[in-house]
Design a protein around this motif. Structure first.
Motif, PDB file in Angstrom:
ATOM      1  N   LYS B  13     -11.672 -13.035   0.002  1.00  0.00           N
ATOM      2  CA  LYS B  13      -9.412 -13.230   0.360  1.00  0.00           C
ATOM      3  C   LYS B  13      -9.130 -12.070  -1.082  1.00  0.00           C
ATOM      4  CE  LYS B  13      -5.261 -15.265  -0.346  1.00  0.00           C
ATOM      5  NZ  LYS B  13      -4.656 -16.310  -0.769  1.00  0.00           N
ATOM      6  N   ARG B  15      -9.952  -8.380  -1.075  1.00  0.00           N
ATOM      7  CA  ARG B  15     -10.609  -7.645  -0.567  1.00  0.00           C
ATOM      8  C   ARG B  15     -10.032  -7.604   1.463  1.00  0.00           C
ATOM      9  NH1 ARG B  15     -11.407  -3.409  -3.545  1.00  0.00           N
ATOM     10  NH2 ARG B  15     -10.212  -3.059  -1.234  1.00  0.00           N
ATOM     11  N   GLY B  16      -9.889  -8.827   1.583  1.00  0.00           N
ATOM     12  CA  GLY B  16      -9.068  -8.875   2.565  1.00  0.00           C
ATOM     13  C   GLY B  16     -10.448  -8.661   3.617  1.00  0.00           C
ATOM     14  N   PHE B  19      -9.657 -14.563   5.767  1.00  0.00           N
ATOM     15  CA  PHE B  19      -8.361 -15.559   4.937  1.00  0.00           C
ATOM     16  C   PHE B  19      -8.494 -16.832   5.782  1.00  0.00           C
ATOM     17  CE2 PHE B  19      -6.276 -11.246   6.237  1.00  0.00           C
ATOM     18  CZ  PHE B  19      -6.640 -10.845   4.344  1.00  0.00           C
ATOM     19  N   SER B  21      -7.254 -19.788   7.570  1.00  0.00           N
ATOM     20  CA  SER B  21      -6.412 -19.828   8.824  1.00  0.00           C
ATOM     21  C   SER B  21      -4.895 -19.973   8.241  1.00  0.00           C
ATOM     22  CB  SER B  21      -7.122 -20.020   9.678  1.00  0.00           C
ATOM     23  OG  SER B  21      -6.115 -20.175  11.616  1.00  0.00           O
ATOM     24  N   CYS B  31     -10.711 -23.364   9.052  1.00  0.00           N
ATOM     25  CA  CYS B  31     -10.804 -22.260   9.897  1.00  0.00           C
ATOM     26  C   CYS B  31     -10.482 -21.493   9.139  1.00  0.00           C
ATOM     27  CB  CYS B  31      -9.777 -22.450  11.254  1.00  0.00           C
ATOM     28  SG  CYS B  31      -9.720 -23.584  12.520  1.00  0.00           S
ATOM     29  N   TYR B  32     -11.173 -20.669  10.107  1.00  0.00           N
ATOM     30  CA  TYR B  32     -10.729 -18.761   9.297  1.00  0.00           C
ATOM     31  C   TYR B  32     -10.361 -17.134  10.361  1.00  0.00           C
ATOM     32  CZ  TYR B  32     -13.133 -21.991   5.513  1.00  0.00           C
ATOM     33  OH  TYR B  32     -12.721 -22.297   4.489  1.00  0.00           O
ATOM     34  N   ASP B  33      -9.896 -16.844   9.395  1.00  0.00           N
ATOM     35  CA  ASP B  33      -9.651 -14.947   9.672  1.00  0.00           C
ATOM     36  C   ASP B  33      -9.945 -14.337   9.754  1.00  0.00           C
ATOM     37  OD1 ASP B  33      -7.407 -17.151  11.791  1.00  0.00           O
ATOM     38  OD2 ASP B  33      -6.029 -16.592  10.308  1.00  0.00           O
ATOM     39  N   TYR B  34     -10.226 -13.153   9.920  1.00  0.00           N
ATOM     40  CA  TYR B  34     -11.216 -11.879   9.576  1.00  0.00           C
ATOM     41  C   TYR B  34     -10.305 -11.101   9.223  1.00  0.00           C
ATOM     42  CZ  TYR B  34     -15.394 -13.819  11.445  1.00  0.00           C
ATOM     43  OH  TYR B  34     -16.405 -14.611  11.325  1.00  0.00           O
ATOM     44  N   GLY B  35      -9.982 -10.613   8.544  1.00  0.00           N
ATOM     45  CA  GLY B  35      -8.737  -9.408   7.653  1.00  0.00           C
ATOM     46  C   GLY B  35      -9.911  -7.412   8.027  1.00  0.00           C
ATOM     47  N   PRO B  36      -8.868  -6.800   7.913  1.00  0.00           N
ATOM     48  CA  PRO B  36      -8.967  -5.619   7.942  1.00  0.00           C
ATOM     49  C   PRO B  36     -10.116  -4.986   7.261  1.00  0.00           C
ATOM     50  CG  PRO B  36      -6.912  -5.990   7.210  1.00  0.00           C
ATOM     51  CD  PRO B  36      -7.369  -7.389   6.826  1.00  0.00           C
ATOM     52  N   VAL B  39     -12.962  -7.997   9.825  1.00  0.00           N
ATOM     53  CA  VAL B  39     -12.757  -7.217  11.417  1.00  0.00           C
ATOM     54  C   VAL B  39     -13.971  -6.735  12.003  1.00  0.00           C
ATOM     55  CG1 VAL B  39     -10.727  -6.282  11.712  1.00  0.00           C
ATOM     56  CG2 VAL B  39     -11.749  -7.786  13.339  1.00  0.00           C
ATOM     57  N   GLU B  40     -13.799  -5.678  10.826  1.00  0.00           N
ATOM     58  CA  GLU B  40     -14.703  -3.968  10.772  1.00  0.00           C
ATOM     59  C   GLU B  40     -16.221  -4.440  10.618  1.00  0.00           C
ATOM     60  OE1 GLU B  40     -13.458  -1.449  11.917  1.00  0.00           O
ATOM     61  OE2 GLU B  40     -11.829  -1.763  11.533  1.00  0.00           O
ATOM     62  N   LYS B  42     -17.279  -7.866  11.643  1.00  0.00           N
ATOM     63  CA  LYS B  42     -17.632  -8.505  11.996  1.00  0.00           C
ATOM     64  C   LYS B  42     -17.831  -7.577  13.435  1.00  0.00           C
ATOM     65  CE  LYS B  42     -15.877 -12.807  14.633  1.00  0.00           C
ATOM     66  NZ  LYS B  42     -14.491 -13.110  14.944  1.00  0.00           N
ATOM     67  N   ARG B  43     -17.294  -7.073  13.953  1.00  0.00           N
ATOM     68  CA  ARG B  43     -17.657  -5.927  15.010  1.00  0.00           C
ATOM     69  C   ARG B  43     -19.041  -5.120  14.709  1.00  0.00           C
ATOM     70  NH1 ARG B  43     -12.888  -5.028  18.047  1.00  0.00           N
ATOM     71  NH2 ARG B  43     -14.060  -3.001  19.129  1.00  0.00           N
TER      72      ARG B  43
END
Lengths: 442, 442
Positions: B13, B15-16, B19, B21, B31-36, B39-40, B42-43
């Motif tokens: 959380k 370090r982004g 987060f 959801s 449920c979770y959201d990938y931060g900045p 997302v990198e 994961k990509r």
């Protein structure tokens, strides 16, 4: 016009770009699956957007929020209340229509567009376009959730967390690529409007008062983006939303439109959403979403400039814009003039014939290129037919190993668009392809 | 043990990376959201899988099927009938449980694990884990569709279309990355088990009789893949499914497990699914899905070897495996030893101080690197603190421009893991970073 779309749909199936979803079961309305070439094209467009909108920009960071969100998000956003289409039923033939798509003359007479009966249509009722489902084992109102109808809200509810963890200061943006779902009554035009689709959205947070200038910048930047993607400039235009088209939250809105065979249609929306979204979430969540500006010592709710594009729609644009039936002397050549940076296959490698060591050398060159590019090896059939197959796939370069290669280690690079061939030393192939694929963009 | 997971969740959380959801609305369960940064990461994992499983292999092509499929697909696959968990209710406290997760002693006495009452539990009933929704404007049985609970079926129903368009012959594979949804009763362990998740699946089509040998190859290949991803070998093991664990369609199945702080858990399943799936679709769709083998002049339904991995789970494994609290002389350093090829930021660029031209030179170097790598510029605070921030983000290299750079054009490269600094000429920085990031993999 539709003739061209039919040909494009047929090419897409034949070459494995797009298939009808669940085709062996008769298909499912307006759902499509990306085949081997299509998924590469889509990934390349996705990556190009991410590269230009996130990696190349210090003021923008990425996000990937879940599709399933707290249902209150959609109350705050206004979707539960007003993300609706007006539907009318025909009492006689039981067909259902969008009121705004019925010929006004017929609507006046309550005349069904399907069975033709008069006074058969009901009054319109509002149909919500969000897909609903239930989370957890009990199907009750309390467990109702929605498939997100847009990715934007995932950015708004995370804006504080993103800011705190990435130490960004206003102005800055958050970018996201992800799926959204809308239970459209009338989807259509191949992958132009589907019920399941992928958005590429960027929300830019600015100080109120700076919004108009920032809006203008993004409007221009986004048009340029499509040109850099290889789309013909004369097929692109702006459409400003009139007062009657403007969403309730929008101060000003422009669409970027492309001229498809089925008319000028929206590719992307650039919207000044004001402080509407953050104010609503502040109210519904009961959380302070204001921003304290260190420099001006002011506290405010940021304004948001949104750039909202469709990934599937952009892929369709690339295909439509690239499609050509070229009349040559003896035949018609079907070719996809895709920009090399989004082309699924960057280069194909052919031995002219499978003997005299041409095949071994071709394999060796193929293996070297494979580490750098998505390349394809083909040694079956006449070389002319191999070229044609790559033309249809949009492969920009074909590399042929022939008898001269055995003598002087040069190969031919055949250009898809001009059909001209150059000879280059095999040792500079990677550098040469890099230059031709990435040109001035990298 | 859980203590470590709590620290990891907290780092994610802060370090982004991840987060909760819809956090401003109190969150939504599992449920979770990938931060900045997330997302990198994961990509990068997504891209590494795609690169190794599709681009590097001539026998595998990609696919990206829609989440919404024809409902008959899930009848054929067996999911409508048997993709269920057994649920029991407590008649007194109204709580609901998975029967197979209740302590057998309590179950025998029908004793509720929540309120403790005896004889309060109902008999188990089967609860289907698929999320249901409706397509089109009428909510009726005929319009019921499902969110796919696995991506595999999208591959099976497209196998003929893929084969015809890509001219592949058996043996060959189809690979896909995409979201799937399961209405799990007991999700948990951060992003290890969530209701919305992303799968990386590959289905390999073989001639019956070749299946055992191909299965063994894939079992080994897939374990090696995690080692190449930078996961410690000693934390990985195989688990063979016993007779009681085997799915009804499987001839043999192995899990690749990782030792998480919460125990050894499945990362990926490698399954010999026999001809079950294609036979079922052939039957339910009434379409011939057999394959004619040109070489052996035989017709057969191919066997399928499946490698099924979770993208979110792999991201979690990367984070957990990389996490270290290192005791230095005067402080504790938190560091993510991520493999450079999946690290969100490849390098950070620092001017030692913002004067004497160090800042201009640092900006110039940053701009050059930006075209090749995802890099980060930081000029605020003491350089030691800047290093610590990048350690937590898993950034493998920090490049510092100091007074010596002004004299001899060398910069320091500080290694995240060893904390050692080398001096290199700024002109070879790109080559040097390329080597250190991609090592022997490219």
């Amino acid at each position: 016009m539709t003739n061209i779309m039919e040909k494009i749909v047929s090419l897409c199936k034949r070459r494995g770009i797009l298939f009808q979803s669940s085709e062996i079961y008769g298909g499912i309305n307006a759902c499509y699956d990306y085949g081997p070439l299509g998924v590469e094209l889509k990934r390349n467009v996705n990556q190009y957007w991410w590269e230009t909108m996130v990696h190349q920009r210090e003021d923008i960071v990425g996000l990937d929020a879940a599709i399933l969100m707290h249902p209150k998000v959609w109350e705050a956003s206004g979707h539960v209340e007003s993300f609706t289409d007006p539907l009318v039923d025909c009492r006689i033939c039981k067909q259902r229509f969008r009121e705004d798509e019925i010929d006004p003359k017929k609507l006046e007479k309550k005349q069904c567009p399907h069975c033709g009966n008069k006074d058969s249509l009901t009054e319109a009722r509002q149909f919500n376009l969000m897909f609903r489902t239930h989370m957890g084992p009990v199907e009750e109102a309390a467990s109702t959730i929605y498939l997100r109808p847009e990715t934007a809200q995932g950015i708004y509810v995370n804006y504080k967390n993103v800011m705190d963890s990435s130490r960004k200061k206003i102005p800055f943006g958050i970018a996201q690529i992800g799926k959204a779902f809308r239970n459209e009554i009338t989807p259509g035009n191949f992958i132009f409007r589907t019920r399941e689709f992928e958005q590429m959205e960027m929300q830019y947070f600015v100080k109120p008062g700076d919004d108009d200038a920032v809006f203008q910048q993004w409007r221009e930047e986004r048009l340029t983006w499509y040109v850099n993607l290889g789309i013909r400039k004369e097929k692109l235009r702006f459409h400003q939303h009139g007062k009657d088209e403007l969403a309730h939250y929008a101060k000003v809105a422009y669409d970027i439109q492309y001229e498809f065979p089925f008319g000028w249609k929206e590719l992307e929306g650039i919207h000044n959403r004001t402080d509407y979204d953050l104010s609503r979430h502040q109210q519904y969540a009961g959380k302070d979403l204001s921003y304290f500006d260190d420099t001006s010592r002011e506290r405010y709710i940021p304004y948001i400039i949104e750039t909202s594009a469709g990934l599937d729609r952009t892929v369709l644009t690339c295909i439509v814009d690239a499609y050509e039936e070229e009349n040559l002397e003896k035949e018609t050549r079907i070719v996809l003039h895709l920009d090399p940076k989004v082309a699924p296959i960057k280069a194909a490698v052919f031995p002219l014939v499978n003997r005299d060591g041409m095949d071994e050398l071709a394999r060796k060159i193929f293996e070297q290129l494979k580490n750098q590019f998505n390349v394809f090896y083909d040694d079956s059939g006449a070389v002319g037919r191999r070229y044609r197959r790559q033309d249809e796939a949009g492969t920009p370069f074909c590399i042929t190993i022939d008898s001269q290669t055995l003598k002087d280690e040069t190969v031919t690079i055949r250009d898809r668009d001009t059909m001209e061939q150059d000879r280059v030393s095999k040792d500079i192939l990677i550098t040469e392809l890099d230059k031709r694929i990435w040109g001035n963009t990298q």
